[in-house]
Design an enzyme around this catalytic site. Structure first.
Site: not given
Lengths: 510, 510
Positions: A264-265, A268, A294
């Site tokens: 997820h990170e 980003h 997101e």
């Protein structure tokens, strides 16, 4: 004009560098700072924030923008110079409308409130947070009132995070999504639940960290311009386009926390790393909105990272990373486990399908608080009522109820949550467009190759930074407007076979 | 006056916080920053430096100081307020004499030169550094010329690091020390060399880091207000009085690098941690001079950390930290090994006795360069000649000759080295005074208790920050002037038995 543009760039570069210096201090605070450093760190951050704000709101910047705007409007809309003037003007006007005293008051209160929350949440003590939250609500309304002429008091607050979106648009979008999600959740949860016990086997911290980072690198996260550290709450932060870091956390009894948190990170971070290097030091060097940001974390975490093609390639690597631990688990069982759908109480632990219901609850409550339909004192009850009606669950306490998310306790109320669901919707929009343009992507993912997908995203999303609004970017990248259909189609196509929903095919179309 | 003092404090607090923010960025650069972050980091640091300099040299600060000085002079010399005005005035005047353009030019050149040195040193390429060093020399002279009226061009540069000391004083001090050290080195090196092979046994990184930190904590380094990380070159840095960090490095084939490096940096850190908390945010919250700072690193590293009483207590802990590795080595052999004296080429690896000879070579060469008696092009030869005459050694190359220390290649020439030997001299002065005042200290050290020594140092040195000059501090703490006798007595009393020098007792008195 060249000279003025240069002066504008120089001034904005200082603002940018001060903001980036602040980000380093914040990262250190979350990663390595000893307890004794806290008091001074608050002061240092406040100072850097004040200096950046003063430079951004300098009347000289306004004069430069006034002089440059007519010229910029004769330039191609997407040119670097026209975009710089346009985006800088927006940020200048937003910042100038908010009195420095209110910014300082909010920052100071946010620090106090956050500190209290770190103790009140484990103590299940909403009463302690109530007066603080009332003050936050008051500040949030005063912040919104700096932008008169809104249709809804939440509009200016949403604008900060998702420029160009209005409360009414989001309400409509969320309502149509909800109408289709609720029966899908209902249909899935009527089926036998997936068995995800294999995910909770002991997995050593070092191996988890290494494996998550190894996968992130293979997706395209560049460690020459990034790194990973551990924090209590995972986040991505940027100190320059050449230094985009992620943090993660590890639970040795739950593989998914570190694994999907890292992907997820990394999503980003790949967005920020993909911004064109010559936008560095300008307000264009960032993600365009919380929704688009997101969308990239969710795309890499879910559409790639929880897909069967991905694990066809990655599962043997996982078996190797945790020797002996998953030898009796087939890739199919693992895939079912990481895609288990279940109604739950905590947003950050929710699956892809129910996640948006958590977000919508928060979005509605935010707007209700801001518009005065709901008082802070009644918030815990309203929270419980919504979880009962929307998810059929009763939280045993406020710790896992209204106290669970940091957002309201460390900033403002309003504009804090819509980006999560916008991100889910956008992740499928972008992914579908990418696969349409480059049809080999799913096969490449199954072979452990991500360059086509990464390249399409870089070309169509990342490189532009903040040049385009969310709507403009969607139009340019996908050739159409924002739509929930690709997201619903994605969910249907993935979860119908997983939960044997063929008999409920009517759910796939509204 | 109260109001003006408050305004002065507020202004200086901003300078301090900007400097501390810069320190965080520098620490990150040395510890964790990925390569891609370098370009932006240079810019961020330059900006923070410029902002701090502008605030410190603001004419409004000068007006406040002018208004406050007559009043401050009526206050007790050692009062916080009088000291604040006095020290702030000194820093204001020093900073104001140097044009911002020269500061910027020197910082930029220092970064370029440092970068080149990191490549030129391993490549043994002094030719590459020569033009850069010539520019550094020119800048250093221009910096000195901002302070006209000096007796020696090195004086203003020495003043930055060791306020109140003059080239002539240091020359005299060093000459008298040298006169006594040379025969001591001669006498020791005529004896059979100590066997230090046990120090080069394999010792795992994690165990070395943990053991060094454990010892540092037992000395009094407070990890609630500090932490340890790894860097290529060890250092101590401060982000506030509540956050004083050290770094270390590990060589798995040389226990001493991490062990004594950690005790050394912990000594620096204990000084900063011992400053009175209510001096925080003012120019008083720092070490008073490079000599006094170094005295504390050397005191804890050498007078404590290489002493027999210390190892009586610590050696069993070492055996436990490195199971099986030193079981056949007696504490006596270990003590001899860590105190081996030998003429060597590299300052940072030199023992306590020869170390000062290395420093004196550099000090003399700095002054010769500044005064024009020595040209940069002739520096490598002058270096070799001095090592030949002073230490009887011929370096095989410039890498281990004139290129070995970073100082001249990353800052200015002048004022860079005297602090090391001043530190050695002062370490014995302070330690002797502490033991005189608290006679139980050596026994306590042997029992692993350091609170008496630490307390005496805190009361007499640390707590005052920069309030007193080196000379004032020495007078207050020891009741007399700076003297080399305690240091020479310390060396004699330690090394005479180690090297069986009783027959050469005449060396103990000049």
């Amino acid at each position: 004009m060249t000279e003025r543009l240069q002066e504008l760039r120089t001034r904005l570069h200082e603002v940018y560098d001060l903001q980036m210096a602040g980000a380093v201090l914040r990262w250190d605070q979350a990663t390595y700072m000893p307890p004794g450093g806290a008091a001074a760190r608050g002061r240092q951050l406040a100072l850097l924030g004040t200096l950046a704000h003063a430079r951004l709101t300098d009347p000289a910047v306004g004069r430069l923008l006034d002089a440059l705007t007519p010229w910029a409007e004769t330039q191609p809309y997407e040119s670097d110079d026209a975009s710089l003037v346009r985006v800088a003007r927006r940020e200048f006007e937003q910042s100038n409308r908010v009195p420095a005293a209110l910014v300082a008051e909010m920052n100071e209160h946010a620090a106090t409130s956050y500190q209290a929350w770190t103790e009140a949440r484990p103590a299940n003590d909403f009463a302690r947070m109530r007066p603080l939250l009332e003050r936050t609500l008051d500040q949030s309304r005063r912040l919104a009132d700096c932008f008169p002429g809104y249709a809804c008091v939440a509009d200016p607050l949403i604008d900060f995070a998702d420029y160009g979106m209005k409360t009414a648009d989001i309400r409509t979008l969320f309502a149509s999504l909800r109408e289709r999600l609720v029966p899908l959740v209902q249909a899935i949860t009527e089926r036998p639940p997936a068995d995800d016990r294999c995910l909770y086997r002991h997995a050593p911290q070092a191996a988890q960290l290494a494996f998550g980072l190894e996968l992130s690198q293979s997706l395209g996260y560049d460690l020459e311009r990034g790194r990973q550290d551990m924090t209590h709450h995972p986040f991505m932060t940027k100190f320059s386009l050449g230094d985009v870091r992620i943090t993660t956390r590890v639970n040795e009894s739950d593989l998914t926390d570190c694994l999907f948190g890292t992907l997820h990170e990394a999503g980003h971070a790949m967005y920020e790393q993909g911004i064109r290097m010559d936008l560095e030091g300008t307000p264009l060097a960032g993600g365009t909105s919380s929704g688009v940001h997101e969308s990239q974390s969710r795309l890499w975490e879910n559409l790639v990272g929880r897909s069967m093609p991905f694990w066809r390639h990655a599962y043997p690597r996982l078996l190797k990373a945790f020797p002996g631990t998953f030898d009796d688990v087939s890739v199919d069982s693992f895939y079912r486990a990481i895609n288990k759908v279940a109604r739950s109480l905590v947003r950050t632990e929710a699956d892809e399908v129910t996640y948006n219901l958590h977000v919508m609850i928060r979005f509605d409550l935010e707007v209700d608080l801001l518009e005065g339909r709901l008082a802070v004192k009644d918030l815990p009850e309203a929270w419980h009522a919504r979880y009962q009606s929307d998810l059929g669950l009763q939280a045993p306490d406020d710790r896992n109820g209204v106290l669970q998310d940091v957002h309201w306790y460390a900033g403002s109320i309003g504009g804090q949550f819509q980006g999560y669901t916008l991100g889910n919707i956008l992740s499928a929009l972008f992914y579908t467009a990418a696969v349409k343009a480059r049809t080999g992507i799913p096969d490449e993912i199954a072979a452990g190759h991500f360059a086509s997908l990464h390249g399409w995203l870089r070309d169509n999303v990342y490189q532009h930074g903040t040049k385009f609004t969310t709507a403009e970017l969607v139009e340019r990248a996908t050739g159409g407007p924002l739509s929930i259909e690709p997201y619903l189609a994605y969910l249907w196509n993935k979860y119908a076979p997983l939960y044997d929903l063929e008999g409920a095919a009517s759910l796939s179309r509204a």
